[in-house]
Motif scaffolding. Structure first.
Motif, PDB file in Angstrom:
ATOM      1  N   GLY A 439     -25.929 -28.936   4.764  1.00  0.00           N
ATOM      2  CA  GLY A 439     -24.799 -29.740   4.299  1.00  0.00           C
ATOM      3  C   GLY A 439     -24.755 -31.140   4.888  1.00  0.00           C
ATOM      4  O   GLY A 439     -23.975 -31.971   4.442  1.00  0.00           O
ATOM      5  N   ALA A 440     -25.593 -31.428   5.873  1.00  0.00           N
ATOM      6  CA  ALA A 440     -25.486 -32.727   6.537  1.00  0.00           C
ATOM      7  C   ALA A 440     -26.219 -33.816   5.753  1.00  0.00           C
ATOM      8  O   ALA A 440     -27.012 -33.539   4.864  1.00  0.00           O
ATOM      9  CB  ALA A 440     -26.058 -32.627   7.945  1.00  0.00           C
ATOM     10  N   GLY A 441     -25.938 -35.053   6.080  1.00  0.00           N
ATOM     11  CA  GLY A 441     -26.646 -36.169   5.472  1.00  0.00           C
ATOM     12  C   GLY A 441     -25.862 -36.803   4.342  1.00  0.00           C
ATOM     13  O   GLY A 441     -24.946 -36.193   3.781  1.00  0.00           O
ATOM     14  N   GLU A 634     -22.483 -33.299  -5.842  1.00  0.00           N
ATOM     15  CA  GLU A 634     -21.495 -34.021  -6.653  1.00  0.00           C
ATOM     16  C   GLU A 634     -21.159 -33.262  -7.929  1.00  0.00           C
ATOM     17  O   GLU A 634     -20.030 -33.258  -8.396  1.00  0.00           O
ATOM     18  CB  GLU A 634     -21.994 -35.435  -6.968  1.00  0.00           C
ATOM     19  N   THR A 635     -22.166 -32.618  -8.504  1.00  0.00           N
ATOM     20  CA  THR A 635     -21.914 -31.876  -9.755  1.00  0.00           C
ATOM     21  C   THR A 635     -21.830 -30.371  -9.523  1.00  0.00           C
ATOM     22  O   THR A 635     -21.358 -29.632 -10.373  1.00  0.00           O
ATOM     23  CB  THR A 635     -23.061 -32.104 -10.756  1.00  0.00           C
ATOM     24  N   ALA A 747     -22.259 -24.077   3.005  1.00  0.00           N
ATOM     25  CA  ALA A 747     -21.100 -23.312   2.522  1.00  0.00           C
ATOM     26  C   ALA A 747     -21.646 -22.212   1.643  1.00  0.00           C
ATOM     27  O   ALA A 747     -22.673 -22.384   0.983  1.00  0.00           O
ATOM     28  CB  ALA A 747     -20.166 -24.204   1.723  1.00  0.00           C
ATOM     29  N   ARG A 748     -20.963 -21.083   1.627  1.00  0.00           N
ATOM     30  CA  ARG A 748     -21.524 -19.930   0.932  1.00  0.00           C
ATOM     31  C   ARG A 748     -20.781 -19.637  -0.362  1.00  0.00           C
ATOM     32  O   ARG A 748     -19.553 -19.573  -0.384  1.00  0.00           O
ATOM     33  CB  ARG A 748     -21.469 -18.708   1.850  1.00  0.00           C
ATOM     34  N   LEU A 763     -17.710 -25.906  -1.442  1.00  0.00           N
ATOM     35  CA  LEU A 763     -17.771 -27.151  -0.667  1.00  0.00           C
ATOM     36  C   LEU A 763     -16.371 -27.606  -0.285  1.00  0.00           C
ATOM     37  O   LEU A 763     -16.122 -28.046   0.838  1.00  0.00           O
ATOM     38  CB  LEU A 763     -18.481 -28.239  -1.481  1.00  0.00           C
ATOM     39  N   ALA A 764     -15.444 -27.474  -1.237  1.00  0.00           N
ATOM     40  CA  ALA A 764     -14.068 -27.899  -0.967  1.00  0.00           C
ATOM     41  C   ALA A 764     -13.452 -27.028   0.124  1.00  0.00           C
ATOM     42  O   ALA A 764     -12.774 -27.521   1.026  1.00  0.00           O
ATOM     43  CB  ALA A 764     -13.240 -27.817  -2.248  1.00  0.00           C
ATOM     44  N   ALA A 765     -13.718 -25.716   0.051  1.00  0.00           N
ATOM     45  CA  ALA A 765     -13.162 -24.805   1.053  1.00  0.00           C
ATOM     46  C   ALA A 765     -13.713 -25.147   2.437  1.00  0.00           C
ATOM     47  O   ALA A 765     -13.002 -25.109   3.435  1.00  0.00           O
ATOM     48  CB  ALA A 765     -13.487 -23.363   0.694  1.00  0.00           C
ATOM     49  N   LYS A 766     -14.983 -25.513   2.461  1.00  0.00           N
ATOM     50  CA  LYS A 766     -15.588 -25.884   3.739  1.00  0.00           C
ATOM     51  C   LYS A 766     -14.907 -27.150   4.282  1.00  0.00           C
ATOM     52  O   LYS A 766     -14.595 -27.238   5.461  1.00  0.00           O
ATOM     53  CB  LYS A 766     -17.088 -26.138   3.556  1.00  0.00           C
ATOM     54  N   GLY A 767     -14.652 -28.091   3.375  1.00  0.00           N
ATOM     55  CA  GLY A 767     -13.981 -29.327   3.765  1.00  0.00           C
ATOM     56  C   GLY A 767     -12.616 -29.043   4.360  1.00  0.00           C
ATOM     57  O   GLY A 767     -12.217 -29.637   5.355  1.00  0.00           O
TER      58      GLY A 767
END
Ligand code: FES
Ligand code: FES
Lengths: 770, 216
Positions: A439-441, A634-635, A747-748, A763-767
């Motif tokens: 997820g980094a970068g 992004e998508t 994120a899983r 991704l949103a949940a991870k955020g």
């Protein structure tokens, strides 16, 4: 010729993993292919024997069969998700142009229930397809419409409408009390196993909820038959995975009362577990033909195939796993449920497969819904159960700070797979390709790699026979009545016989898919090759023995010194014979028209203890898959770039077709991972995407590069040393992809298919957690 | 979803069908089209003046076209698809009906060289055109075409039900692009579904047939 059971020593294994075993093989059997054996034909990369028929369009599938005066059969299907049929009125339909016969299924099947939208209720046969369709519209059915529940969730709810019949409850589970709801039951048994409870204390425990969607088989050739009667004898072309099972159904059917039935399926347009038995469409097709006195073709259309042709149940899993400090799994708790629709089987996800897990507490619920019934589907229960298990394995590895590959290795008891870790890691470049910082970068495109394991257990069963016929003119025929659903069975059946006769595969003719030929297995559970090829090899061996006997009689050479090789009679010890004799010259010595040998797959032991197999290097075949993915954060779109599939499956008789089989399994796994799901309309109770554009199947653009690593094992267990290969390559793929996605984005996604939306949600949940 | 594939060359089968339907509407007017009747436009040849086109139907209409190098004259119901004409009337059963709506490619044939979903084009629309099916690909003596041979060599088929359509899509691809790279091949067969999963083998077969691969 000796027919006694024999105790022999065999050399089994692969690479430097070689063992000697003392085994008792069946009466009249010959020793298995083993370590150190040399073959001319077996193990070579050979073209499929039916490839030319298939690339020229000459191959005739059931759907291509046509008889003189053939009629077209069509079935009427209930538009209601749950209904009782009060009456079916065929009178108007019978007067429609071109209609020659019609069936009321209440009368034929003695069944008034229509428990899902798309359940068949009547059928017609007419001169043209259009006429048959028009006649369906003229059938009047009086339905008593009932409330319904089409999703697993809805059918489990407290006040859910009853989806079955009589007193049947929607949910069935061992230990479920009368009147108890599914939720209450799950709460009550949350910690039912004290030992597991205790064992989990003080350990690292990871938990998760996982789910998968209903997947339809979507074989390109749909279910169906072309039927013709000659008196009481039925000729039935059928798109089936089990010609003899269909035959049995036809002669046992109270509706058909066929005195005899010949079932033909020389080519089958795909079979993934749903094509066993005659089915309602088969009975209807045969009965229409009988009533009309003319041949009838009744094939499902695409929508019918999706709705009523079987599927893989969905699944929901609550899993917890405890892991000790040494990286060994201590216990697993699994609660899972899913729907087999309105079918007879269970949902049966396999969560506890193959790792050494000392304590397992598993409870499984089957939920009946008003949707088309599940049927066996390539490794039933495995892709869904293994997706959940292998996701949890990665979470556990993460929790204890171990590399996921290393964590698996520590818990893996399989004698072959344990050696496949290094092989796979190297081929997949595991160390290099793993994303060190998921997820980094700043680049929105993330890459990752994940892996998962597979295992299957089928060295084949008994009950297959094979006929080998050597004609005086040198022609060789190999015959068996089972089917080749695209796996290459027909080719390897010919290859093991060619090997015994010292010929090439293109010098023997193979016949398959006709119940007039010797019995063969249904193609399910990856049994075909292990059931059939030992019978074929033995028949080839005995036929060669007879031919060499003739040679010895004529020349005075000793039969036991001779063998057939490279189209010649040769000395076993490689020495020279006084004169050359070709296979054709030897055949000319046959006094009658032909040598004919039929051999059955030899059984070890007798009576209840009889087994088709004996000991071997391993009882199951295993494998590992590594998936490399690219995720657009992004998508939410996931692209599978590459899959490395390491697979053992006993002896690879034809590596070319075996590789195809594995690639195919992987591709179906990619499809399952990213695209496939049946969508039910909660309000109307219909399947919404019963076609091939909204029910999405992976295409060429989404196909990853697949790198197959064959681990060839002289395994024993049967005389060709094979294990079945249909199921294993599709088990691990979705799990490996899910783990790769997690490795890419940090994120899983815990639910299949992994759609862009679910990726963005993860991704949103991870955020949010941050 | 299908949008992913819509702009790929493999989808030209649909576009083609759409084109013929468009000309069809132009030639006959919507009311007639709705009745499922076809124009005789193609008899006069593409590009000809279409103002005075005769209207056929509702009964069977005679059509004439070139099929695998030979002239065919046959009467068809105007609503008959090319696929049904091939399979049911002319006994050319290589082309398969799998979805019957242009989404799987199993029925692919060439019309004037282009890959077309024969389930989604009317038989009357090929009047005067050149149709080639899988049965017309090998030589009269039964010798396989190089592409077919490459399919055999690379085991680019399992159950084989998608194979005739797959071969025809590849054939059309090679005729317009003799040296396609992998993405071009994938795009060329993007409209062909293979449930058994032979795509990678098909890539390799096309590479061999176009003289780029070779190894078996
Ligand atoms: S049958 Fe024509 S595209 Fe599917
Ligand atoms: S080979 Fe079976 S669908 Fe393609």
């Amino acid at each position: 010729m000796s027919r006694d059971p024999q105790t022999i020593t065999i050399k089994v294994g692969f690479g430097d993993q070689v063992r000697e075993l003392v085994v008792t093989i069946g009466e009249g059997d010959i020793p298995p292919y083993q370590v150190g054996d040399r073959h001319d034909e077996v193990g070579q990369r050979r073209n499929r024997v039916d490839a030319v028929a298939k690339v020229t369009g000459r191959a005739r599938y059931t759907y291509d069969r046509k008889g003189a005066g053939m009629l077209y059969g069509k079935m009427l299907r209930s538009p209601h998700a749950n209904a009782n049929i009060r009456s079916v009125d065929l009178s108007k339909a019978l007067t429609m142009p071109g209609v020659k016969a019609a069936l009321d299924f209440v009368e034929v099947f003695k069944d008034r229930s229509a428990r899902y939208a798309g359940c068949s209720v009547a059928a017609v046969a007419a001169e043209t397809e259009a006429q048959a369709e028009a006649a369906l519209d003229a059938i009047v059915v009086d339905y008593q419409v009932l409330p319904f529940a089409v999703t697993t969730e809805a059918a489990m709810a407290e006040a859910a409408p009853q989806t079955g019949r009589g007193d049947d409850r929607n949910v069935s589970a061992r230990g479920l009390r009368d009147g108890e709801s599914a939720a209450d039951f799950l709460a009550r048994i949350a910690d039912q196993d004290q030992a597991v409870q205790e064992a989990m204390k003080g350990q690292t425990v990871v938990s998760g909820r996982f789910s998968t969607s209903v997947q339809t088989h979507s074989a390109l050739e749909t279910h169906g038959v072309v039927c013709d009667w000659d008196g009481d004898n039925l000729l039935c072309y059928c798109s089936t995975q089990g010609t003899f099972g269909v035959r049995r159904d036809a002669t046992a059917s109270p509706q058909l009362r066929a005195r005899n039935a010949r079932v033909v399926a020389e080519y089958v347009g795909g079979g993934f577990g749903a094509k066993f038995g005659l089915g309602r469409e088969g009975v209807a097709g045969a009965l229409l033909a009988k009533r009309a006195g003319r041949p009838v073709r009744l094939m499902l259309d695409r929508r019918e195939e999706h709705v009523d042709g079987g599927n893989r149940p969905d699944s929901f899993h609550d899993l917890s796993m405890a892991v000790g400090r040494d990286g060994k799994i201590v216990a697993l708790k699994a609660r899972n449920w899913g729907t087999p629709g309105n079918g007879s089987g269970g949902a049966g996800a396999r969560n506890q497969a193959y790792y050494a897990i000392p304590l397992v507490d598993k409870v499984e619920l089957n939920v009946r819904t008003n949707a088309g019934g599940a049927r066996a589907f390539r490794a039933p229960g495995y892709p869904q159960g293994i997706f959940a298990l292998e996701s949890l394995m990665d979470m556990a590895a993460d929790a204890i700070g171990l590399d996921p590959l290393e964590f698996r290795r520590r818990n893996d008891p399989h004698p072959i797979r344990i050696h496949e870790y290094d092989l796979g890691a190297e081929r997949a470049q595991w160390q290099k390709r793993r994303n060190r910082n998921p997820g980094a970068g700043s680049d929105p495109i993330k890459r990752g790699m994940g892996m998962a394991a597979t295992e299957w257990f089928n060295p084949g069963g008994g009950g297959a026979s094979c006929l080998v016929r050597i004609m005086r003119d040198g022609t060789v025929e190999v015959r068996n009545g089972a089917q080749d659903i695209g796996t290459g069975t027909r080719t390897v059946m010919g290859m093991v016989v060619a090997e015994e006769l010292g010929l090439r595969i293109d010098q023997v003719e193979t016949f398959i898919g006709d119940t007039r030929d010797p019995q063969g297995p249904g193609s399910g559970g990856s049994t075909t090759i292990g059931s059939l090829t030992p019978a074929a090899r033995l028949a080839g061996y005995r036929a060669a023995e007879q031919l060499l006997g003739l040679v010895a009689g004529q020349t005075g050479w000793k039969a036991e010194d001779l063998r057939l090789r490279g189209g010649m009679v040769v000395r076993k010890d490689g020495g020279r014979l006084p004169r050359e004799m070709s296979f054709a010259q030897a055949c000319a010595l046959i006094a009658d028209e032909a040598i004919e040998v039929t051999e059955k797959h030899p059984m070890v032991g007798s009576g209840r203890n009889a087994s088709a197999n004996y000991e071997g290097f391993a009882d199951t075949n295993s494998g590992l898959q590594f998936a490399e993915v690219e995720v657009d954060t992004e998508t939410g779109k996931v692209r599978v770039l590459r899959v490395v599939a390491v697979q053992d499956s006993g002896k690879y008789l034809n590596p070319k077709t075996a590789e195809s089989q594995i690639r195919g399994g992987v591709i179906q796994g990619v499809s399952y991972a990213l695209f496939e799901r049946r969508i039910m309309d909660r309000h109307q109770g219909h399947m919404l995407n019963a076609d091939l554009e909204n029910y999405r199947v992976v295409g060429a653009l989404e196909t990853p590069e697949i790198d197959v690593v064959l681990v060839d094992v002289a395994n024993g267990k049967n005389n060709t040393s094979v294990m079945g290969l249909g199921e294993p390559p599709t088990i691990a793929t979705a799990a490996a992809i899910a783990n790769a996605v997690a490795n890419a984005i940090g994120a899983r996604v815990t639910s299949l298919p992994i759609t862009p939306r679910k990726v963005l949600e993860a991704l949103a949940a991870k955020g949010r957690k941050r | 979803m299908p949008a992913d594939r819509d702009d790929s060359p493999g989808r030209e089968s649909n576009q083609n069908a759409a084109i013929s339907r468009r000309s069809f509407l132009k030639g006959t007017g919507l009311a007639v089209a709705a009745a499922g009747v076809a124009p005789g436009r193609a008899l006069a040849g593409p590009g000809s003046d279409q103002e005075e086109v005769p209207v056929f139907g509702p009964g069977p209409v005679p059509i004439r076209f070139e099929l695998n190098g030979e002239e065919v004259r046959v009467e068809v119901e105007p609503a008959t698809t090319l696929l049904d004409l091939l399979r049911d009337r002319l006994d050319l059963t290589g082309s398969k009906r799998v979805c019957d709506r242009g989404s799987c490619g199993a029925c692919t044939v060439q019309v004037n060289g282009r890959a077309v979903a024969s389930c989604s084009i009317l038989a009357v629309d090929v009047t005067g055109q050149k149709v080639r099916t899988i049965e017309g690909l090998s030589s009269a003596e039964g010798e396989l075409s190089p592409l077919q041979q490459a399919f055999v060599d690379h085991d680019a088929l399992q159950c084989g039900f998608c194979t005739p359509g797959m071969v025809m899509s590849c054939q059309a691809l090679l005729e317009r692009n003799p040296k396609p790279d992998r993405p071009a091949i994938a795009a060329g067969i993007a409209g062909n579904i293979c449930r058994c999963g032979t795509y990678q083998n098909v890539f390799e077969a096309v590479e061999q047939a176009s003289g780029q691969g070779g190894g078996k």
